[in-house]
Design a protein around this motif. Structure first.
Motif, PDB file in Angstrom:
ATOM      1  N   ARG A  58      -3.488   0.252  -3.363  1.00  0.00           N
ATOM      2  CA  ARG A  58      -3.341  -0.887  -2.947  1.00  0.00           C
ATOM      3  C   ARG A  58      -3.235  -1.936  -3.845  1.00  0.00           C
TER       4      ARG A  58
ATOM      5  N   VAL B 209      -4.736   6.785  -1.859  1.00  0.00           N
ATOM      6  CA  VAL B 209      -4.297   5.332  -1.344  1.00  0.00           C
ATOM      7  C   VAL B 209      -4.506   4.512  -2.441  1.00  0.00           C
TER       8      VAL B 209
ATOM      9  N   ASP C  35      -6.271  -1.311  -6.375  1.00  0.00           N
ATOM     10  CA  ASP C  35      -7.423  -0.577  -5.553  1.00  0.00           C
ATOM     11  C   ASP C  35      -6.730   0.859  -5.298  1.00  0.00           C
TER      12      ASP C  35
ATOM     13  N   VAL D  25      -8.383   4.575  -4.066  1.00  0.00           N
ATOM     14  CA  VAL D  25      -9.409   5.364  -3.213  1.00  0.00           C
ATOM     15  C   VAL D  25      -8.848   6.372  -2.636  1.00  0.00           C
ATOM     16  N   ALA D  26      -9.827   7.494  -2.385  1.00  0.00           N
ATOM     17  CA  ALA D  26      -9.521   8.597  -1.498  1.00  0.00           C
ATOM     18  C   ALA D  26     -10.082   8.327  -0.291  1.00  0.00           C
ATOM     19  N   GLU D  27      -9.295   8.772   0.828  1.00  0.00           N
ATOM     20  CA  GLU D  27      -9.661   8.249   2.051  1.00  0.00           C
ATOM     21  C   GLU D  27      -9.440   9.585   2.984  1.00  0.00           C
ATOM     22  N   ALA D  28     -10.253   9.759   4.113  1.00  0.00           N
ATOM     23  CA  ALA D  28      -9.939  10.729   5.143  1.00  0.00           C
ATOM     24  C   ALA D  28     -10.172  11.921   4.262  1.00  0.00           C
TER      25      ALA D  28
ATOM     26  N   ARG E 196      -0.894  12.132   1.430  1.00  0.00           N
ATOM     27  CA  ARG E 196      -1.946  13.369   1.670  1.00  0.00           C
ATOM     28  C   ARG E 196      -1.954  14.375   0.650  1.00  0.00           C
TER      29      ARG E 196
ATOM     30  N   GLU F 217       0.874  -1.049  -0.092  1.00  0.00           N
ATOM     31  CA  GLU F 217       0.214  -0.015   0.000  1.00  0.00           C
ATOM     32  C   GLU F 217       0.750   1.239  -0.168  1.00  0.00           C
TER      33      GLU F 217
ATOM     34  N   PHE G 115      -7.124  15.165   1.179  1.00  0.00           N
ATOM     35  CA  PHE G 115      -7.626  13.907   1.250  1.00  0.00           C
ATOM     36  C   PHE G 115      -6.201  12.947   1.160  1.00  0.00           C
ATOM     37  N   ASP G 116      -6.508  11.607   1.408  1.00  0.00           N
ATOM     38  CA  ASP G 116      -5.304  10.748   1.404  1.00  0.00           C
ATOM     39  C   ASP G 116      -5.422   9.837   0.064  1.00  0.00           C
TER      40      ASP G 116
ATOM     41  N   ARG H 249       0.293   5.706   0.183  1.00  0.00           N
ATOM     42  CA  ARG H 249      -0.564   6.745   0.477  1.00  0.00           C
ATOM     43  C   ARG H 249       0.027   7.999   0.577  1.00  0.00           C
TER      44      ARG H 249
END
Length: 116
Positions: free
Chosen positions: A87, A85, A71, A73-76, A40, A36, A82-83, A38
């Motif tokens: 994977r 990410v 995978d 994705v935008a997290e947080a 910011r 993974e 946003f983060d 990531r």
């Protein structure tokens, strides 16, 4: 569906090289270790409310001898950023990846002010 009440809609975007593991034998390229990555991402200015964020690969450099699994994705997600990410798993080998992002949402107006 996200309905925007403001006539002030902001669209921010970018294109980020997330990693280039083939250059130094990194874990994504060797297929071992951390699977993974990531980063910011900070918006150029804050949104009034949490925006909608869309991600898509803009450079996809993968080993053709293994199955391609990923995978993205935008997290947080917040009003400020946003983060991002990425994977992968199994025997997938990723040399490098660049990801484009777009955020759309309400932005602050000069008439907006917060008393607190």
């Amino acid at each position: 569906m996200k309905k925007l009440r403001s006539s002030f809609v902001g669209v921010d975007s970018g294109d980020v090289v997330l990693f280039t593991d083939f250059e130094d034998g990194g874990e994504m390229w060797t297929g071992r270790g951390q699977r993974e990555r990531r980063r910011r991402i900070k918006f150029s200015e804050p949104y009034r409310k949490i925006p909608t964020v869309q991600l898509s690969p803009s450079l996809w450099d993968m080993d053709a001898a293994t199955v391609l699994r990923a995978d993205i994705v935008a997290e947080a997600v917040t009003e400020n950023g946003f983060d991002m990410v990425f994977r992968t798993w199994g025997d997938t080998r990723v040399a490098r990846i660049r990801i484009s992002w777009t955020a759309i949402g309400e932005i602050l107006d000069d008439g907006d002010w917060d008393l607190y």
